[in-house]
Design a protein around this motif. Structure first.
Motif, PDB file in Angstrom:
ATOM      1  N   GLN A  13      28.751 -18.138  -6.787  1.00 29.23           N
ATOM      2  CA  GLN A  13      27.563 -17.531  -5.862  1.00 29.23           C
ATOM      3  C   GLN A  13      27.152 -18.392  -4.929  1.00 29.23           C
ATOM      4  O   GLN A  13      26.445 -18.140  -3.878  1.00 29.23           O
ATOM      5  CB  GLN A  13      26.529 -16.981  -7.044  1.00 29.23           C
ATOM      6  N   ASP A  56      33.623 -10.294  -2.406  1.00 32.30           N
ATOM      7  CA  ASP A  56      33.749 -10.285  -4.183  1.00 32.30           C
ATOM      8  C   ASP A  56      35.089 -10.942  -3.962  1.00 32.30           C
ATOM      9  O   ASP A  56      36.117 -10.289  -4.135  1.00 32.30           O
ATOM     10  CB  ASP A  56      33.639  -9.049  -4.706  1.00 32.30           C
ATOM     11  N   THR A  58      38.116 -13.892  -5.691  1.00 31.48           N
ATOM     12  CA  THR A  58      38.597 -15.101  -6.795  1.00 31.48           C
ATOM     13  C   THR A  58      39.867 -15.520  -6.425  1.00 31.48           C
ATOM     14  O   THR A  58      40.776 -14.638  -5.761  1.00 31.48           O
ATOM     15  CB  THR A  58      38.280 -14.318  -7.812  1.00 31.48           C
ATOM     16  N   GLU A  79      40.287  -9.688  -3.937  1.00 32.14           N
ATOM     17  CA  GLU A  79      39.072  -9.312  -3.338  1.00 32.14           C
ATOM     18  C   GLU A  79      38.634  -7.932  -3.828  1.00 32.14           C
ATOM     19  O   GLU A  79      39.388  -6.883  -3.645  1.00 32.14           O
ATOM     20  CB  GLU A  79      38.956  -9.298  -1.961  1.00 32.14           C
ATOM     21  N   LYS A  80      37.647  -7.702  -4.615  1.00 28.48           N
ATOM     22  CA  LYS A  80      36.973  -6.422  -5.198  1.00 28.48           C
ATOM     23  C   LYS A  80      38.042  -5.747  -5.908  1.00 28.48           C
ATOM     24  O   LYS A  80      38.335  -4.597  -5.718  1.00 28.48           O
ATOM     25  CB  LYS A  80      36.737  -5.476  -4.109  1.00 28.48           C
TER      26      LYS A  80
END
Length: 116
Positions: A13, A56, A58, A79-80
């Motif tokens: 975050q 979003d 990772t 992403e997502k």
């Protein structure tokens, strides 16, 4: 492994927490399709982080290795829930255990290993 911690913080975050893992004279090169970003300080990297789109995202690490003061990882950016490409990244670790230099290559059209 500082590189794994760095990626976890970049995916979190508050990606600015990754700056805590960098030496003040940190040098980096991030090669993206059609562009690259580089810098010679923690401040330059802070500018890079500030310019990244908040999504979003990772970094899914599939392979990693350590050889002395060099760490490498290979994986996929997701992403997502959708894989957007693969990366190969390496870091030179300082005697203090921080990232001294970082090099990362990202591609959208070639996978060295399978994601599954």
């Amino acid at each position: 492994m500082v590189l794994r911690e760095y990626m976890a913080r970049m995916d979190g975050q508050d990606p600015e927490k990754a700056l805590e893992l960098l030496e003040p004279d940190f040098r980096f090169l991030i090669a993206l399709p059609g562009a690259q970003r580089s810098g010679t300080s923690r401040a330059d990297f802070a500018e890079y982080i500030a310019g990244r789109a908040a999504v979003d995202r990772t970094h899914e690490i599939k392979r990693y290795s350590v050889d002395g003061d060099v760490e490498t990882v290979y994986g996929f950016v997701v992403e997502k829930g959708v894989t957007t490409g693969a990366f190969l990244s390496a870091v030179l670790v300082s005697p203090a255990g921080l990232m001294a230099r970082y090099q990362s290559f990202f591609t959208t059209d070639f996978d060295l290993v399978d994601r599954a």
